[in-house]
Enzyme design. Structure first.
Site, PDB file in Angstrom:
ATOM      1  N   GLU A   1       0.854  -1.191   0.000  1.00 11.66           N
ATOM      2  CA  GLU A   1       0.000   0.000   0.000  1.00 11.66           C
ATOM      3  C   GLU A   1       0.890   1.240   0.000  1.00 11.66           C
ATOM      4  O   GLU A   1       1.764   1.381   0.850  1.00 11.66           O
ATOM      5  CB  GLU A   1      -0.932   0.001   1.207  1.00 11.66           C
ATOM      6  CG  GLU A   1      -1.693   1.298   1.449  1.00 11.66           C
ATOM      7  CD  GLU A   1      -2.522   1.728   0.244  1.00 11.66           C
ATOM      8  OE1 GLU A   1      -2.505   2.933  -0.073  1.00 11.66           O
ATOM      9  OE2 GLU A   1      -3.170   0.868  -0.382  1.00 11.66           O
TER      10      GLU A   1
ATOM     11  N   CYS B   1     -13.053   3.268   0.651  1.00  7.18           N
ATOM     12  CA  CYS B   1     -14.206   3.108   1.539  1.00  7.18           C
ATOM     13  C   CYS B   1     -13.918   3.616   2.944  1.00  7.18           C
ATOM     14  O   CYS B   1     -14.685   4.403   3.496  1.00  7.18           O
ATOM     15  CB  CYS B   1     -14.622   1.646   1.592  1.00  7.18           C
ATOM     16  SG  CYS B   1     -16.012   1.337   2.706  1.00  7.18           S
TER      17      CYS B   1
ATOM     18  N   CYS C   1     -17.250   5.236   1.852  1.00  7.20           N
ATOM     19  CA  CYS C   1     -18.437   4.756   2.566  1.00  7.20           C
ATOM     20  C   CYS C   1     -18.491   5.148   4.040  1.00  7.20           C
ATOM     21  O   CYS C   1     -19.510   5.643   4.521  1.00  7.20           O
ATOM     22  CB  CYS C   1     -18.527   3.236   2.496  1.00  7.20           C
ATOM     23  SG  CYS C   1     -17.687   2.434   1.151  1.00  7.20           S
TER      24      CYS C   1
ATOM     25  N   LYS D   1     -18.386   8.994   4.881  1.00  7.41           N
ATOM     26  CA  LYS D   1     -19.619   9.530   4.265  1.00  7.41           C
ATOM     27  C   LYS D   1     -20.833   9.183   5.094  1.00  7.41           C
ATOM     28  O   LYS D   1     -21.701  10.021   5.350  1.00  7.41           O
ATOM     29  CB  LYS D   1     -19.739   8.973   2.840  1.00  7.41           C
ATOM     30  CG  LYS D   1     -20.977   9.395   2.033  1.00  7.41           C
ATOM     31  CD  LYS D   1     -22.170   8.499   2.272  1.00  7.41           C
ATOM     32  CE  LYS D   1     -21.943   7.033   1.994  1.00  7.41           C
ATOM     33  NZ  LYS D   1     -21.756   6.677   0.589  1.00  7.41           N
TER      34      LYS D   1
ATOM     35  N   TYR E   1      -7.462  -2.506  10.538  1.00 11.15           N
ATOM     36  CA  TYR E   1      -7.043  -3.200   9.320  1.00 11.15           C
ATOM     37  C   TYR E   1      -5.616  -3.716   9.477  1.00 11.15           C
ATOM     38  O   TYR E   1      -5.290  -4.843   9.092  1.00 11.15           O
ATOM     39  CB  TYR E   1      -7.129  -2.251   8.123  1.00 11.15           C
ATOM     40  CG  TYR E   1      -8.436  -2.313   7.378  1.00 11.15           C
ATOM     41  CD1 TYR E   1      -8.499  -2.793   6.082  1.00 11.15           C
ATOM     42  CD2 TYR E   1      -9.624  -1.885   7.960  1.00 11.15           C
ATOM     43  CE1 TYR E   1      -9.691  -2.850   5.384  1.00 11.15           C
ATOM     44  CE2 TYR E   1     -10.830  -1.927   7.288  1.00 11.15           C
ATOM     45  CZ  TYR E   1     -10.859  -2.413   6.000  1.00 11.15           C
ATOM     46  OH  TYR E   1     -12.043  -2.475   5.304  1.00 11.15           O
TER      47      TYR E   1
ATOM     48  N   TYR F   1     -24.760   8.944  -7.605  1.00 10.48           N
ATOM     49  CA  TYR F   1     -25.084   8.754  -6.191  1.00 10.48           C
ATOM     50  C   TYR F   1     -24.145   9.520  -5.275  1.00 10.48           C
ATOM     51  O   TYR F   1     -24.561  10.010  -4.216  1.00 10.48           O
ATOM     52  CB  TYR F   1     -25.135   7.270  -5.836  1.00 10.48           C
ATOM     53  CG  TYR F   1     -23.813   6.573  -5.685  1.00 10.48           C
ATOM     54  CD1 TYR F   1     -23.203   6.486  -4.437  1.00 10.48           C
ATOM     55  CD2 TYR F   1     -23.173   5.987  -6.769  1.00 10.48           C
ATOM     56  CE1 TYR F   1     -21.983   5.843  -4.275  1.00 10.48           C
ATOM     57  CE2 TYR F   1     -21.962   5.339  -6.621  1.00 10.48           C
ATOM     58  CZ  TYR F   1     -21.371   5.278  -5.376  1.00 10.48           C
ATOM     59  OH  TYR F   1     -20.160   4.648  -5.226  1.00 10.48           O
TER      60      TYR F   1
ATOM     61  N   GLU G   1     -25.536  12.195  -2.591  1.00 11.97           N
ATOM     62  CA  GLU G   1     -25.278  12.015  -1.163  1.00 11.97           C
ATOM     63  C   GLU G   1     -24.614  13.245  -0.558  1.00 11.97           C
ATOM     64  O   GLU G   1     -25.017  13.725   0.510  1.00 11.97           O
ATOM     65  CB  GLU G   1     -24.400  10.781  -0.952  1.00 11.97           C
ATOM     66  CG  GLU G   1     -25.142   9.485  -1.221  1.00 11.97           C
ATOM     67  CD  GLU G   1     -24.269   8.252  -1.106  1.00 11.97           C
ATOM     68  OE1 GLU G   1     -24.816   7.156  -0.879  1.00 11.97           O
ATOM     69  OE2 GLU G   1     -23.033   8.373  -1.249  1.00 11.97           O
TER      70      GLU G   1
ATOM     71  N   ARG H   1     -26.694  17.357 -15.955  1.00 13.08           N
ATOM     72  CA  ARG H   1     -26.836  17.566 -17.397  1.00 13.08           C
ATOM     73  C   ARG H   1     -28.232  17.211 -17.902  1.00 13.08           C
ATOM     74  O   ARG H   1     -28.595  17.571 -19.021  1.00 13.08           O
ATOM     75  CB  ARG H   1     -25.793  16.740 -18.145  1.00 13.08           C
ATOM     76  CG  ARG H   1     -24.370  17.265 -17.970  1.00 13.08           C
ATOM     77  CD  ARG H   1     -23.365  16.393 -18.688  1.00 13.08           C
ATOM     78  NE  ARG H   1     -23.317  15.046 -18.125  1.00 13.08           N
ATOM     79  CZ  ARG H   1     -22.573  14.056 -18.613  1.00 13.08           C
ATOM     80  NH1 ARG H   1     -21.823  14.282 -19.685  1.00 13.08           N
ATOM     81  NH2 ARG H   1     -22.577  12.867 -18.052  1.00 13.08           N
TER      82      ARG H   1
ATOM     83  N   THR I   1     -39.083  10.660  -8.196  1.00  9.53           N
ATOM     84  CA  THR I   1     -39.513  10.915  -6.818  1.00  9.53           C
ATOM     85  C   THR I   1     -38.482  11.739  -6.072  1.00  9.53           C
ATOM     86  O   THR I   1     -38.820  12.693  -5.358  1.00  9.53           O
ATOM     87  CB  THR I   1     -39.755   9.586  -6.069  1.00  9.53           C
ATOM     88  OG1 THR I   1     -40.698   8.793  -6.794  1.00  9.53           O
ATOM     89  CG2 THR I   1     -40.298   9.850  -4.669  1.00  9.53           C
TER      90      THR I   1
ATOM     91  N   GLY J   1     -17.523  11.297 -11.768  1.00  5.73           N
ATOM     92  CA  GLY J   1     -17.078   9.966 -12.166  1.00  5.73           C
ATOM     93  C   GLY J   1     -15.719   9.626 -11.594  1.00  5.73           C
ATOM     94  O   GLY J   1     -15.076  10.444 -10.922  1.00  5.73           O
TER      95      GLY J   1
ATOM     96  N   LYS K   1     -41.312  -0.186  -5.308  1.00  8.26           N
ATOM     97  CA  LYS K   1     -41.624  -0.696  -6.642  1.00  8.26           C
ATOM     98  C   LYS K   1     -41.069  -2.106  -6.806  1.00  8.26           C
ATOM     99  O   LYS K   1     -39.898  -2.366  -6.510  1.00  8.26           O
ATOM    100  CB  LYS K   1     -41.014   0.237  -7.696  1.00  8.26           C
ATOM    101  CG  LYS K   1     -41.314  -0.128  -9.138  1.00  8.26           C
ATOM    102  CD  LYS K   1     -40.790   0.950 -10.073  1.00  8.26           C
ATOM    103  CE  LYS K   1     -41.117   0.700 -11.518  1.00  8.26           C
ATOM    104  NZ  LYS K   1     -40.635   1.808 -12.396  1.00  8.26           N
TER     105      LYS K   1
ATOM    106  N   HIS L   1     -46.137  -5.227  11.103  1.00  8.30           N
ATOM    107  CA  HIS L   1     -46.904  -3.981  11.137  1.00  8.30           C
ATOM    108  C   HIS L   1     -46.701  -3.260  12.473  1.00  8.30           C
ATOM    109  O   HIS L   1     -46.608  -3.896  13.520  1.00  8.30           O
ATOM    110  CB  HIS L   1     -48.387  -4.311  10.953  1.00  8.30           C
ATOM    111  CG  HIS L   1     -49.274  -3.112  10.901  1.00  8.30           C
ATOM    112  ND1 HIS L   1     -49.338  -2.281   9.805  1.00  8.30           N
ATOM    113  CD2 HIS L   1     -50.130  -2.586  11.830  1.00  8.30           C
ATOM    114  CE1 HIS L   1     -50.197  -1.309  10.053  1.00  8.30           C
ATOM    115  NE2 HIS L   1     -50.688  -1.471  11.276  1.00  8.30           N
TER     116      HIS L   1
ATOM    117  N   GLU M   1     -43.381  -3.599   5.187  1.00  4.14           N
ATOM    118  CA  GLU M   1     -44.527  -4.474   4.914  1.00  4.14           C
ATOM    119  C   GLU M   1     -45.163  -4.175   3.564  1.00  4.14           C
ATOM    120  O   GLU M   1     -45.870  -5.026   3.001  1.00  4.14           O
ATOM    121  CB  GLU M   1     -45.569  -4.352   6.026  1.00  4.14           C
ATOM    122  CG  GLU M   1     -46.283  -3.020   6.102  1.00  4.14           C
ATOM    123  CD  GLU M   1     -47.304  -2.971   7.230  1.00  4.14           C
ATOM    124  OE1 GLU M   1     -48.241  -3.792   7.227  1.00  4.14           O
ATOM    125  OE2 GLU M   1     -47.151  -2.117   8.126  1.00  4.14           O
TER     126      GLU M   1
END
Length: 476
Positions: free
Chosen positions: A43, A52, A57, A60, A113, A199, A203, A220, A235, A284, A418, A465, A470
């Site tokens: 590394e 990440c 991730c 963020k 890590y 995304y 975010e 764009r 939405t 990107g 959906k 519920h 649900e």
């Protein structure tokens, strides 16, 4: 383990040398070492965890939690805590003191890590790696020392980086920062422009807006998240506008003028000008393959984004060299890199039962930490109709989560669930959900889709519920 004390090989030949200490590389290295193999991981930054952990991730999501807390504070009065929150003077987010706290947590993860490599006996080299031939990796240590590692196998897990246009392409582009630079901001900008509609852009824009910055997003097209299902786009985009985000549609950036640190004026080719204090490019990413010695293994080919072209087994034309994670350009998600890395090491170094192990890239669930959150798995409606034609059927529900029942109408977030099915058995080929809690809901339904669930299987499941989840088992 702590980086090798002396910059040199500790054995005549390694079983596996991994270029890059991100999530995929670490996962692959640890799995190989668990089979008793001699493994080295290299590394260049000295910070394990890759995008990440360091600039993706994890930090963020911490910032998203801060933004979510701000929204809950604004809702507190509606839940009977009017005396606990000064609605006339809303609480101001202390970015300046929160950033060091967040960074300290990330540093702790780097250490974890590091410890995990030690536990698995993975040899950790800090330096810049280049491939010299199909079985040799050259390392340039931080002090300039060069040395070689001989190995049976090489794993390319060098990840990717966010891109910014050059100043020749967009004059003044360098006045902005990339999405990695978001995490370097020591103070909260009062006014910010995020350029992009994917995304990451969504975010970051949502975080800025929820924490009180004047937030602009330049896209764009007519909507954000153009690669997502159309109902998600239709939405989320108006809701972002409703919450105060300035969505600049059909915008192409002509130039930036000003100075680093602001103010900066964003000029579009459509004649619009917006002054902000910070510009974040989120347009990107490109793979880190520019200087890793691929000229020495010329049969390895790259696509136009710099991704290493591999087959379904992460293999290159060289039997000894594999590539996985973001650098392979498919499903740029941390869990994907981890899963691919583990399966690769299982197949190469593991027992006979893993001789054909590989990652199936179909039906990978993912979420977007927008406001509200989004979960998605499988095909969009457009993709499903292109693949299955008239055999596709859509089940959809739009509603407001119970949490918002106590809030004024203008503050009630939308939810949209959906379900996309195909064929007489109504096999589920896509699920797309937006609303409170969808980031957590998606994981379980991702399992169902991966197992080949039918609409009837969902119908046969008794609902929990009252929950938003649900809705997916009660759609008609």
């Amino acid at each position: 383990m702590p980086p090798v004390v002396k910059p040199e090989a500790t054995t005549d030949k390694y079983d596996y040398v991994v270029l890059g200490g991100g999530s995929g590389g670490v996962a692959s290295a640890r799995r190989a070492a668990s089979y008793g193999k001699k493994v080295a991981l290299i590394e260049s930054t000295g910070r394990l965890g890759g995008t990440c952990v360091n600039v993706g991730c994890v930090p963020k999501k911490i910032m998203w939690y801060a933004a979510d807390a701000a929204e809950r504070l604004r809702n507190a009065a509606s839940y009977g805590f009017a005396n606990s929150v000064d609605t006339a003077a809303p609480a101001k987010f202390d970015w300046d003191s929160f950033k060091p706290k967040r960074d300290a947590y990330i540093k702790r993860l780097n250490g974890i890590y590091d410890s995990n490599l030690t536990k698995e006996n993975v040899e950790y080299h800090v330096g810049y790696a280049r491939i010299k031939d199909p079985n040799t990796v050259e390392i340039t240590a931080q002090d300039g020392t060069k040395y070689d590692l001989k190995t049976d196998y090489i794993g390319i897990t060098t990840g990717g980086r966010p891109v910014i246009p050059s100043d020749e392409e967009v004059p003044g582009a360098s006045l902005g920062v990339n999405s990695d630079g978001f995490f370097d901001l020591t103070s909260q900008p009062k006014r910010v422009a995020v350029i992009g509609a994917g995304y990451i852009a969504v975010e970051l824009t949502g975080i800025f807006n929820a924490l009180g910055s004047e937030a602009h997003i330049f896209t764009r097209g007519e909507t954000v998240l153009r690669t997502f299902d159309e109902d998600i786009q239709k939405t989320l985009t108006p809701w972002m506008e409703h919450t105060g985000v300035h969505v600049h549609k059909n915008s192409n950036i002509a130039k930036l003028e000003g100075q680093k640190g602001g103010p900066i004026t964003v000029h579009t080719k459509q004649g619009e000008s917006v002054e902000v204090d910070c510009v974040v490019w989120a347009i990107g990413r490109r793979s880190n393959t520019d200087d890793i010695g691929l000229e020495n293994v010329p049969d390895i080919k790259l696509n136009k984004r710099g991704d290493v072209i591999v087959d379904e087994y992460q293999a290159t034309p060289y039997k000894s060299i594999f590539a996985l994670g973001d650098v392979a350009g498919k499903s740029l998600l941390t869990p994907v890199a981890i899963a691919a890395g583990r399966r690769l090491s299982n197949r190469i170094f593991g027992p006979e039962k893993f001789k054909n192990d590989k990652l199936d890239y179909d039906n990978i669930p993912t979420v977007v930490f927008a406001h509200p959150t989004i979960g998605t798995v499988g095909l969009t409606e457009k993709e499903a109709r292109a693949k299955y034609g008239d055999a596709v059927k859509i089940y959809k529900s739009s509603f407001k989560a119970l949490y918002f029942s106590m809030l004024p109408e203008e503050h009630k977030e939308p939810s949209m669930f959906k379900l996309i099915v195909q064929g007489p058995e109504e096999k589920v080929v896509g699920i797309h959900i937006l609303g409170m809690g969808c980031d957590e809901i998606m994981q379980g339904f991702g399992v169902a889709v991966k197992m080949g669930a039918r609409k009837q299987d969902l119908d046969d499941t008794v609902a929990i519920h009252p929950t938003s989840a649900e809705e997916l088992v009660t759609l008609r």
